[in-house]
Write an enzyme that holds these catalytic residues in place. Structure first.
Site, mmCIF file in Angstrom:
data_model
loop_
_atom_site.group_PDB
_atom_site.id
_atom_site.type_symbol
_atom_site.label_atom_id
_atom_site.label_comp_id
_atom_site.label_asym_id
_atom_site.label_seq_id
_atom_site.Cartn_x
_atom_site.Cartn_y
_atom_site.Cartn_z
ATOM 1 N N HIS A 120 30.649 39.424 38.542
ATOM 2 C CA HIS A 120 31.671 39.988 37.657
ATOM 3 C C HIS A 120 33.046 39.921 38.297
ATOM 4 O O HIS A 120 33.188 39.789 39.508
ATOM 5 C CB HIS A 120 31.341 41.442 37.293
ATOM 6 C CG HIS A 120 31.712 42.430 38.351
ATOM 7 N ND1 HIS A 120 32.910 43.122 38.331
ATOM 8 C CD2 HIS A 120 31.077 42.821 39.478
ATOM 9 C CE1 HIS A 120 32.981 43.904 39.409
ATOM 10 N NE2 HIS A 120 31.872 43.739 40.116
ATOM 11 N N CYS A 121 34.044 39.987 37.437
ATOM 12 C CA CYS A 121 35.427 40.174 37.868
ATOM 13 C C CYS A 121 35.938 41.334 37.014
ATOM 14 O O CYS A 121 35.144 42.191 36.640
ATOM 15 C CB CYS A 121 36.250 38.893 37.708
ATOM 16 S SG CYS A 121 36.211 38.123 36.078
ATOM 17 N N TYR A 122 37.199 41.379 36.721
ATOM 18 C CA TYR A 122 37.703 42.503 35.930
ATOM 19 C C TYR A 122 37.279 42.378 34.464
ATOM 20 O O TYR A 122 36.651 43.273 33.915
ATOM 21 C CB TYR A 122 39.226 42.620 36.050
ATOM 22 C CG TYR A 122 39.768 43.814 35.320
ATOM 23 C CD1 TYR A 122 39.567 45.093 35.821
ATOM 24 C CD2 TYR A 122 40.440 43.669 34.121
ATOM 25 C CE1 TYR A 122 40.028 46.199 35.133
ATOM 26 C CE2 TYR A 122 40.907 44.759 33.432
ATOM 27 C CZ TYR A 122 40.704 46.029 33.943
ATOM 28 O OH TYR A 122 41.158 47.122 33.252
#
Length: 179
Positions: A120-122
């Protein structure tokens, strides 16, 4: 003159506070609306920050490892999951390809131990998608187009920034020569 300067400073201060409040509002909205990891393939999930803090869903999906591809997101449950943080910004000039092998090893480690990994990222849109697309290209022999279409068919917001797309194109050329 002094009054005009004071008003300008006040205006600038208010703009910064409003921008800060908007970031908080967007973060809360993201956590509530986009909090379910998307299954890309067995043992591999993609999501946003919201999915990385949804402990119940992560446990239900047998997620044991969390790969964070962002510069300011701290582990939410350090005692519950194995974390790896790749400190990168979502900018076209960032060299994300230097982290590909490190990320691939982390994903493979989770799978080898019978667990699953959330990447995941933001927003689960650019950085994390780039890592997953690169992983599919390397492990499944997919072209960039095939891998990106596969990911977008599962997570419609998937859209790596132009600089990351160029790096994925470079990876595609490298893999074609290698094979």
């Amino acid at each position: 003159m002094a009054t005009s300067s004071a008003i300008e400073q006040f205006d600038e201060s208010m703009k910064k506070q409003i921008a800060s409040l908007l970031r908080v509002f967007n973060a809360v909205k993201l956590c509530k609306q986009d909090n379910t990891p998307c299954l890309i393939e067995e043992g591999l999930f993609l999501g946003s920050f919201g999915s990385s803090i949804n402990k119940d869903a992560l446990k239900a999906l047998n997620v044991t490892h969390i790969l964070t591809v962002a510069s300011t997101l701290a582990p939410a449950y350090p005692g519950e999951f194995v974390y790896k943080i790749i400190n990168v910004s979502d900018r076209s000039d960032v060299d994300i390809k230097q982290y590909f092998d490190e990320c691939f090893d982390f994903i493979d480690e989770a799978k080898r131990h019978g667990g699953s990994v959330l990447v995941h990222c933001y927003a689960g849109k650019s950085r994390s998608v780039t890592i997953i697309v690169a992983y599919l290209m390397k492990t499944r022999g997919m072209s960039l187009s095939e891998a990106l279409q596969h990911v977008q068919s599962i997570r419609s917001v998937a859209a790596p920034n132009p600089g990351f797309i160029c790096q994925l194109q470079d990876l595609e050329k490298f893999l074609q020569v290698k094979n």
